[in-house]
Design a protein around this motif. Structure first.
Motif, PDB file in Angstrom:
ATOM      1  N   VAL A 288      43.364  42.958  -0.029  1.00 52.34           N
ATOM      2  CA  VAL A 288      44.765  42.859  -0.389  1.00 52.34           C
ATOM      3  C   VAL A 288      44.871  41.920  -1.585  1.00 52.34           C
ATOM      4  O   VAL A 288      44.148  40.933  -1.671  1.00 52.34           O
ATOM      5  CB  VAL A 288      45.628  42.353   0.798  1.00 52.34           C
ATOM      6  N   THR A 289      45.737  42.276  -2.528  1.00 57.49           N
ATOM      7  CA  THR A 289      46.016  41.428  -3.682  1.00 57.49           C
ATOM      8  C   THR A 289      47.441  40.921  -3.549  1.00 57.49           C
ATOM      9  O   THR A 289      48.366  41.701  -3.302  1.00 57.49           O
ATOM     10  CB  THR A 289      45.823  42.196  -4.997  1.00 57.49           C
ATOM     11  N   LEU A 290      47.587  39.614  -3.692  1.00 57.17           N
ATOM     12  CA  LEU A 290      48.873  38.958  -3.476  1.00 57.17           C
ATOM     13  C   LEU A 290      49.240  38.089  -4.662  1.00 57.17           C
ATOM     14  O   LEU A 290      48.357  37.616  -5.391  1.00 57.17           O
ATOM     15  CB  LEU A 290      48.787  38.080  -2.220  1.00 57.17           C
ATOM     16  N   PRO A 291      50.538  37.827  -4.844  1.00 59.11           N
ATOM     17  CA  PRO A 291      50.932  36.906  -5.919  1.00 59.11           C
ATOM     18  C   PRO A 291      50.490  35.486  -5.610  1.00 59.11           C
ATOM     19  O   PRO A 291      50.431  35.086  -4.444  1.00 59.11           O
ATOM     20  CB  PRO A 291      52.460  37.008  -5.945  1.00 59.11           C
ATOM     21  N   SER A 292      50.162  34.728  -6.627  1.00 61.61           N
ATOM     22  CA  SER A 292      49.758  33.330  -6.447  1.00 61.61           C
ATOM     23  C   SER A 292      50.999  32.488  -6.176  1.00 61.61           C
ATOM     24  O   SER A 292      51.504  31.780  -7.037  1.00 61.61           O
ATOM     25  CB  SER A 292      49.020  32.817  -7.681  1.00 61.61           C
TER      26      SER A 292
END
Length: 149
Positions: A9-13
């Motif tokens: 999963v790629t998430l906002p920092s």
């Protein structure tokens, strides 16, 4: 179960993404058979929280996202990596009593070693890095013991 399973999963920092990353990993590992109420699950949740927090706090806004990769290899080894695009690698800081932070990598290393695993860092093609933990996958053995097999 397959010899190799993966999820990511790629998430906002963003600080809110830390809890999202922790829940995502717990859900995936639950689907793969890791009981949610065990010591390993607790350790993995804390490790993911610390790694995600580092990816958010220590990239100084230079990594707009971070990615969590989960890999189960031959039901023997669990690998979890958190990738960001910031070039600075994590450093073990001396944690003075007065410090509010700086202990994350110490916690991660200790929990990983206690579980019989190891920690590593690898570069990414875009100049960032992935901090990996590798742990033995003991779900099968625990399930056999619980059922008396």
């Amino acid at each position: 179960m397959a010899d190799h399973q993966e999820a990511s999963v790629t998430l906002p920092s963003d600080p809110a993404s830390v809890a999202t990353a922790r829940r995502y990993v717990a859900q995936v590992l639950g689907e793969w058979g890791l009981p949610d109420d065990g010591t390993t699950a607790d350790s993995v949740r804390l490790i993911v929280s610390e790694l995600a927090t580092n990816a958010v706090q220590h990239t100084f806004g230079q990594s707009p996202t971070f990615t969590v990769d989960i890999r189960l290899e031959r039901e023997e080894r669990l690998r979890i990596g958190v990738t960001d695009s910031h070039p600075r690698w994590p450093k073990r800081l001396p944690a003075a009593v007065q410090q509010d932070n700086g202990r994350g990598m110490v916690i991660i290393r200790w929990l990983t070693a206690e579980a019989g695993g190891r920690l590593s860092v690898s570069p990414t093609e875009d100049g960032g890095k992935t901090v990996w933990i590798a742990l033995p996958w003991t779900v099968e053995a625990a399930a056999r013991t619980a059922t008396g097999c």
